[in-house]
Design an enzyme around this catalytic site. Structure first.
Site, short mmCIF file in Angstrom:
data_model
loop_
_atom_site.label_atom_id
_atom_site.label_comp_id
_atom_site.label_asym_id
_atom_site.label_seq_id
_atom_site.Cartn_x
_atom_site.Cartn_y
_atom_site.Cartn_z
N CYS A 188 79.50 21.99 3.01
CA CYS A 188 79.29 21.97 4.46
C CYS A 188 77.93 21.34 4.81
O CYS A 188 77.79 20.13 4.73
CB CYS A 188 79.45 23.38 5.03
SG CYS A 188 79.86 23.38 6.79
N HIS A 197 85.10 24.63 3.23
CA HIS A 197 84.65 25.81 2.49
C HIS A 197 85.64 26.21 1.39
O HIS A 197 86.58 26.95 1.65
CB HIS A 197 84.45 26.99 3.45
CG HIS A 197 83.19 26.90 4.25
ND1 HIS A 197 82.02 27.51 3.86
CD2 HIS A 197 82.91 26.26 5.40
CE1 HIS A 197 81.07 27.25 4.76
NE2 HIS A 197 81.60 26.49 5.70
N GLU A 245 85.21 28.27 -0.97
CA GLU A 245 85.18 29.72 -1.26
C GLU A 245 86.15 30.48 -0.37
O GLU A 245 86.52 31.61 -0.68
CB GLU A 245 83.76 30.27 -1.11
CG GLU A 245 83.31 30.57 0.30
CD GLU A 245 82.97 29.35 1.13
OE1 GLU A 245 82.73 29.49 2.33
OE2 GLU A 245 82.93 28.24 0.56
#
Length: 370
Positions: free
Chosen positions: A257, A343, A345
């Site tokens: 990001c 993202h 994760e």
């Protein structure tokens, strides 16, 4: 506890648009850049994502708070959004694992919100007009007074915010006897990123945003991670310089990001403020190297300039957004360095992109031992 939710509240946008609703959370006034997230779940993770620092969040899901708050599901130490706008602010919750209601949570964290707003109308308005500042108040209802207060709020364009959400002191995460060591530049890192490293036998040392590269290098890490975070990447010369020095050290580097934008800036690729940004859990991205599509979780209001990337002799494109063809991933030519705008994760969100952590870990394994 007094049920403040029945008290009136006002949302005023920078362009003069007014929405009336009911108070949610703490009684008070708050300001920030207004944006919307299209995710249907994961409101607690969104609230505590440091990348949202300084922003008023509009949730497009009709019910917020219906499954309560669980202290194990936060992405940082406290709520990071500047305020909340929603349709239904549900104080009653049904999940047994929850510790408290969203109303108690917001009051404890001093977060101001407004509910009973026509969020479909509001999101369509923001989508058409673009991101802008806004003010929520349940204590000042006079529109002219609110306009004066809102006029003093700075634009997100040009703001440096990461140093405000970064850790103040270095700390460790994971098993100190792990196979790999990664230095994390904390610009607003999410806890689930650190969990993903820990699950891959990585011991992380998390450094404050303005830590000199030399100090990070003293720890002798096997690789560097540049985290997500809030604000304008172009206003962070200190972080751009750190990324440049990390690239010169010729160790594996991974950015997510804001980290993606900083890797671009470190390679002479400009960034820009987007009209609305990408915020949601279902954005399709194509990995053009592997020729497959991922459903991704995204949260960013800035992006890299596509033409700069396409004409660069330093980086190459790895991922493209299938909604608007914007650049979602790059890798540096001749280096073990790459980044993505989304993202992986994915908390909240799908798990399609977790392979990127495996890719980073694999880069840290010496070729002689593979």
């Amino acid at each position: 506890m007094i049920n403040y939710i029945k008290l009136p509240a006002v949302l005023l946008l920078e362009d003069g648009t007014v929405y009336h609703g009911k108070a949610a959370g703490k009684i008070g006034t708050t300001t920030g850049e207004i944006c919307f997230n299209t995710g249907m779940t994961g409101y607690q993770e969104i609230f505590t994502d440091p990348s949202y620092f300084g922003q008023i969040m509009v949730t497009t899901n009709a019910h917020i708070g219906n499954y309560g708050v669980n202290s194990e599901e936060i992405e940082s130490g406290d709520i990071k959004i500047a305020g909340l706008v929603c349709k239904n602010f549900n104080i009653a919750y049904s999940r047994k694992q929850s510790d408290k209601s969203i109303q108690d949570y917001f009051q404890e964290e001093n977060v101001v919100g407004i509910s009973d707003v026509d969020t479909r109308s509001l999101v369509r308005h923001i989508r058409d007009k673009g991101a802008m500042n806004a003010i929520i108040s349940s204590e000042v209802l006079d529109i002219e007074e609110l306009k004066k207060m809102l006029a003093a709020v700075p634009s997100m364009d040009g703001l440096e915010l990461s140093s405000q959400v970064s850790t103040k002191e270095p700390y460790y995460y994971g098993n100190e006897n792990a196979k790999h060591r990664v230095a994390v530049l904390d610009l607003g890192v999410k806890k689930n990123i650190l969990r993903n490293f820990d699950h891959r036998d990585v011991y992380a040392k998390v450094f404050p945003a303005k830590t000199p590269f030399e100090e990070m290098e003293k720890w002798a890490p096997d690789g560097y991670f540049i985290s997500n975070g809030p604000g304008d990447p172009a206003s962070m010369p200190y972080a751009i310089e750190t990324v440049k020095q990390a690239l010169s050290a010729d160790k594996p580097l991974f950015g997510i990001c804001l980290g993606h934008q900083l890797l671009a800036l470190a390679n002479d690729i400009r960034t820009m403020k987007m009209k609305n940004g990408h915020r949601g859990l279902n954005h399709p991205v194509k990995n053009i190297i592997l020729d497959h599509c991922e459903v991704t979780s995204q949260n960013h209001g800035f992006g890299v300039i596509s033409d700069d990337v396409r004409h660069s002799d330093k980086v190459e494109i790895t991922h493209l957004n299938l909604n608007d063809n914007s650049i979602e991933g790059i890798r540096v030519k001749g280096k073990k360095a790459f980044s993505v705008q989304y993202h992986p994760e994915s908390s909240p969100g799908p798990h399609d992109s977790r392979y990127l952590f495996d890719q980073f870990v694999d880069m840290m394994i010496p070729e002689t031992t593979k």
